[in-house]
Design an enzyme around this catalytic site. Structure first.
Site, short mmCIF file in Angstrom:
data_model
loop_
_atom_site.label_atom_id
_atom_site.label_comp_id
_atom_site.label_asym_id
_atom_site.label_seq_id
_atom_site.Cartn_x
_atom_site.Cartn_y
_atom_site.Cartn_z
N ARG A 183 0.86 -1.20 0.00
CA ARG A 183 0.00 0.00 0.00
C ARG A 183 0.89 1.25 0.00
O ARG A 183 0.64 2.21 -0.70
CB ARG A 183 -0.97 0.01 1.19
CG ARG A 183 -1.75 1.32 1.27
CD ARG A 183 -3.10 1.25 2.00
NE ARG A 183 -3.15 0.35 3.12
CZ ARG A 183 -2.54 0.56 4.31
NH1 ARG A 183 -1.85 1.66 4.52
NH2 ARG A 183 -2.63 -0.34 5.26
N TYR B 117 -16.06 16.87 -15.89
CA TYR B 117 -16.38 15.44 -15.90
C TYR B 117 -17.47 15.16 -14.86
O TYR B 117 -17.36 15.58 -13.70
CB TYR B 117 -15.11 14.65 -15.58
CG TYR B 117 -15.32 13.17 -15.52
CD1 TYR B 117 -15.57 12.44 -16.67
CD2 TYR B 117 -15.29 12.49 -14.32
CE1 TYR B 117 -15.78 11.07 -16.62
CE2 TYR B 117 -15.50 11.12 -14.25
CZ TYR B 117 -15.75 10.42 -15.42
OH TYR B 117 -15.96 9.07 -15.36
N ASP C 58 -7.06 19.06 -14.52
CA ASP C 58 -7.38 17.72 -15.00
C ASP C 58 -6.91 17.66 -16.45
O ASP C 58 -7.51 18.28 -17.33
CB ASP C 58 -8.89 17.48 -14.87
CG ASP C 58 -9.30 16.08 -15.30
OD1 ASP C 58 -8.57 15.46 -16.10
OD2 ASP C 58 -10.38 15.61 -14.88
N LYS D 122 -7.78 6.57 -19.47
CA LYS D 122 -8.08 7.07 -20.80
C LYS D 122 -6.82 6.99 -21.68
O LYS D 122 -6.38 5.91 -21.96
CB LYS D 122 -8.64 8.49 -20.69
CG LYS D 122 -9.69 8.66 -19.56
CD LYS D 122 -10.95 7.87 -19.78
CE LYS D 122 -11.87 7.80 -18.56
NZ LYS D 122 -12.24 9.06 -17.96
#
Ligand SMILES: *Cc1c(COP(=O)(O)O)cnc(C)c1O
Length: 384
Positions: free
Chosen positions: A51, A103, A175, A200
């Protein structure tokens, strides 16, 4: 010349990368492990628990930093998890000024998750960045910019936004999912945080969900690494490997996405049954000059409104497409078509949607890297 001052098209392949120390593997092994043997309590080779850190993820994070011209890359289990980490820098009472047509999932996270923790979000039309000033208060702690915007392809002037942010000492986050660092590197334009849905274009093959942040400031990076570890929204080693592999062809894919995007934008613009096309590369597009200055090219995303179409007409056209796949998401090698009003932007109330121009008949296309003629033929038979 070393690997530190490579050009973008080489950084995608070599940036921050070295052959693996154990056997010289050219691609970093997928370190599919949760934990690492220690020789004595607390004595280890830099990795204790996956982690906190994992070597495959580290390789990816170095690549991300390199392609965005940043010092630190921080990878997450999704784009939304990356945004979530940024908002966790804030405290109750803080205010955020955000792009209005952003978004849908970012809007949902802001409104439906974080407002109840006492953070206020102002959604502002930033096509004119001066609108930001109207919302700045002493409590403004973040400016959130998405450009080009989704799905209206509006362009926001990052340099001008960063000047306003700096004047008021407010961090600016961008972004950069739609543009990718192939087209623009916001840190070079004055942003403090770059965010990606690596799902993406960075991944590029529609086979992984992942997010990333890239920053220059050490203190900010440390806070974000702490949140990554403390909140735990990490990505796994296999996904890290896939995105690292995707990034190696980012520049080649983006070049073709842009070429195909341009061909289809003009095809649609000249189509008698198309009312309007939203693509930042038309000279007549709003903020065209800004797009031309801040981006290397205009990308593979566009939206259009068929002439005289309503909600159902748009859906009928999308259903007829055969080479384009009807699906959410974008940025993969294959072309996708979507209907924002019922899909990606359904979580935004109709009134709010329409204020941003997301009408019921709007169709969004993610142009892939297929032969452009096949894509045009497919649109031709669907639009009629
Ligand atoms: C997809 C997307 C996100 C969210 O990323 P996920 O990887 O789906 O969590 C954020 N911003 C933009 C612009 C996106 O396209």
């Amino acid at each position: 010349m070393g690997k530190n001052n490579l050009k973008f098209n080489s950084k995608t392949i070599h940036g921050g990368q070295e052959p693996d120390k154990a056997y010289g593997a050219v691609m970093p092994p997928i370190y599919q492990t949760s934990t690492y043997a220690q020789t004595a309590p607390g004595k280890h080779n830099g990795y204790e628990y996956s982690r906190s850190a994992n070597p495959t993820r580290t390789a990816l994070e170095k690549s991300l930093a390199s392609i965005e011209n940043g010092n630190y890359g921080i990878a997450f289990g999704s784009g939304i998890a990356a945004i979530d980490a940024v908002i966790k820098l804030l405290s109750p009472g803080d205010e955020v000024i955000s792009t209005s047509d952003l978004y849908g999932g970012s809007y949902r996270l802001f409104k439906q998750v974080y407002e109840k923790f006492g953070i206020t979000f102002h959604f502002v039309d930033m096509a004119n960045v001066n609108n930001i000033e109207n919302y700045v208060t002493n409590n403004t702690k973040l400016i959130w910019v998405e450009t080009p915007t989704n799905p209206m392809m509006n362009i926001i002037d990052i340099v001008a936004a960063s000047k306003i942010a700096k004047k008021h000492s407010i961090p600016l986050a961008v972004d950069n999912t739609f543009a990718t660092p192939y087209l623009q590197t916001p840190l070079d334009l004055g942003a403090d945080i770059v965010m990606h849905s690596a799902t993406k274009y960075l991944g590029g093959h529609s086979d992984v969900v992942m997010g990333a942040l890239i920053v220059n400031d050490k203190e900010l990076a440390e806070k974000l690494y702490f949140i990554q570890k403390a909140s735990g929204a990490i990505c796994g080693p296999m996904d890290s490997f896939l995105v690292l592999r995707g990034i190696k062809t980012l520049h080649v894919r983006m070049q073709r996405h842009c070429e195909n995007g341009k061909a289809i934008a003009y095809y649609l613009k000249n189509h008698p049954k198309v009312e309007k096309v939203f693509w930042p590369g038309f000279e007549s597009s709003p903020n065209y000059e800004i797009a031309k200055n801040q981006m290397k090219d205009f990308g593979g995303m566009l939206s259009f409104i068929p002439k005289g179409a309503n909600y159902n007409d748009a859906i009928e056209i999308i259903k007829k497409l055969q080479v384009f796949t009807l699906a959410e998401s974008l940025g993969g090698v294959e072309s996708l078509a979507g209907h924002p009003a019922s899909m990606t932007h359904a979580s935004i109330p109709k009134e709010e949607r329409e204020k941003s121009g997301i009408v019921d008949a709007l169709i969004r296309l993610s142009i892939g890297i297929e032969d452009e003629n096949d894509l045009i033929e497919d649109l031709e038979q669907a639009i009629g």
